[in-house]
Design a protein around this motif. Structure first.
Motif, PDB file in Angstrom:
ATOM      1  N   THR A  80       0.805  -1.288  -0.176  1.00 50.38           N
ATOM      2  CA  THR A  80       0.004  -0.105   0.119  1.00 50.38           C
ATOM      3  C   THR A  80       0.842   1.126  -0.088  1.00 50.38           C
ATOM      4  O   THR A  80       0.732   2.309  -0.825  1.00 50.38           O
ATOM      5  CB  THR A  80      -0.966   0.063   1.141  1.00 50.38           C
ATOM      6  OG1 THR A  80      -1.783  -0.941   1.199  1.00 50.38           O
ATOM      7  CG2 THR A  80      -1.956   1.108   1.120  1.00 50.38           C
ATOM      8  N   ASP A  95      -9.312  11.538   3.312  1.00 49.41           N
ATOM      9  CA  ASP A  95      -8.962  10.078   2.974  1.00 49.41           C
ATOM     10  C   ASP A  95      -8.540   9.069   3.922  1.00 49.41           C
ATOM     11  O   ASP A  95      -8.967   7.992   3.949  1.00 49.41           O
ATOM     12  CB  ASP A  95      -7.973  10.286   1.952  1.00 49.41           C
ATOM     13  CG  ASP A  95      -8.169  11.088   0.655  1.00 49.41           C
ATOM     14  OD1 ASP A  95      -9.445  11.113   0.372  1.00 49.41           O
ATOM     15  OD2 ASP A  95      -7.217  11.797   0.190  1.00 49.41           O
ATOM     16  N   ALA A  96      -7.863   9.505   4.957  1.00 47.91           N
ATOM     17  CA  ALA A  96      -7.328   8.693   6.046  1.00 47.91           C
ATOM     18  C   ALA A  96      -8.712   8.161   6.720  1.00 47.91           C
ATOM     19  O   ALA A  96      -8.672   7.033   7.149  1.00 47.91           O
ATOM     20  CB  ALA A  96      -6.506   9.320   6.710  1.00 47.91           C
ATOM     21  N   THR A  98     -11.646   8.243   5.900  1.00 51.21           N
ATOM     22  CA  THR A  98     -12.483   6.952   4.979  1.00 51.21           C
ATOM     23  C   THR A  98     -11.728   5.666   5.060  1.00 51.21           C
ATOM     24  O   THR A  98     -12.454   4.698   5.264  1.00 51.21           O
ATOM     25  CB  THR A  98     -12.524   7.759   3.634  1.00 51.21           C
ATOM     26  OG1 THR A  98     -13.073   8.841   3.371  1.00 51.21           O
ATOM     27  CG2 THR A  98     -13.332   6.619   2.598  1.00 51.21           C
ATOM     28  N   SER A  99     -10.642   5.702   5.035  1.00 52.74           N
ATOM     29  CA  SER A  99      -9.912   4.248   5.104  1.00 52.74           C
ATOM     30  C   SER A  99     -10.165   3.678   6.370  1.00 52.74           C
ATOM     31  O   SER A  99     -10.097   2.498   6.331  1.00 52.74           O
ATOM     32  CB  SER A  99      -8.456   4.325   4.497  1.00 52.74           C
ATOM     33  OG  SER A  99      -7.690   5.007   5.406  1.00 52.74           O
ATOM     34  N   ILE A 102     -13.542   1.805   6.870  1.00 53.89           N
ATOM     35  CA  ILE A 102     -13.507   0.528   6.029  1.00 53.89           C
ATOM     36  C   ILE A 102     -13.798  -0.685   7.158  1.00 53.89           C
ATOM     37  O   ILE A 102     -14.597  -1.467   6.973  1.00 53.89           O
ATOM     38  CB  ILE A 102     -12.501  -0.044   5.013  1.00 53.89           C
ATOM     39  CG1 ILE A 102     -12.606   0.967   3.991  1.00 53.89           C
ATOM     40  CG2 ILE A 102     -12.328  -1.361   4.711  1.00 53.89           C
ATOM     41  CD1 ILE A 102     -11.520   0.995   3.157  1.00 53.89           C
TER      42      ILE A 102
END
Length: 121
Positions: A80, A95-96, A98-99, A102
């Motif tokens: 990654t 973005d962080a 959002t990840s 998961i």
């Protein structure tokens, strides 16, 4: 047999609740350390391939904390990192977050399974 399956599914949220923060913290810290050491050795040796090799080796060494279980996660962290570096994309806090959201989906799925088991069956 079915009771065993439901008991196993019921343990997933508990495991994720307590282990996920530790796994992510350990993974991020050791990954950042591996990248910095790889960069440092690459600069000192003048060999650009040294960063890749040293970083991969350190990811794997740190990934051996739980033997083969965590080794896969460490290699995934490494891959990654490489993909994100290759894309040269500026990653924002959104973005962080959002990840990090998961893993919440499997937690809700397993909690839903436990709730259905306790209230319907």
């Amino acid at each position: 047999m079915l009771n065993y399956v439901y008991a196993s599914i019921g343990m997933i949220p508990v495991y994720m609740t307590y282990s996920f923060p530790a796994i992510v913290t350990y993974g991020v810290l050791t990954s950042a350390f591996s990248e910095k050491v790889g960069e440092f050795i690459s600069i000192k040796s003048g060999n650009s391939n040294a960063e890749l090799i040293i970083s991969l080796a350190l990811h794997m060494i740190f990934g051996l904390i739980l033997l083969l279980f965590s080794l896969g996660a460490a290699v995934l962290y490494f891959v990654t990192d490489r993909i994100l570096k290759r894309r040269n994309r500026n990653i924002k806090w959104y973005d962080a977050l959002t990840s990090l959201s998961i893993p919440v989906l499997p937690w809700f799925v397993t909690m839903g399974t436990v709730w259905i088991r306790e209230n319907i069956v």
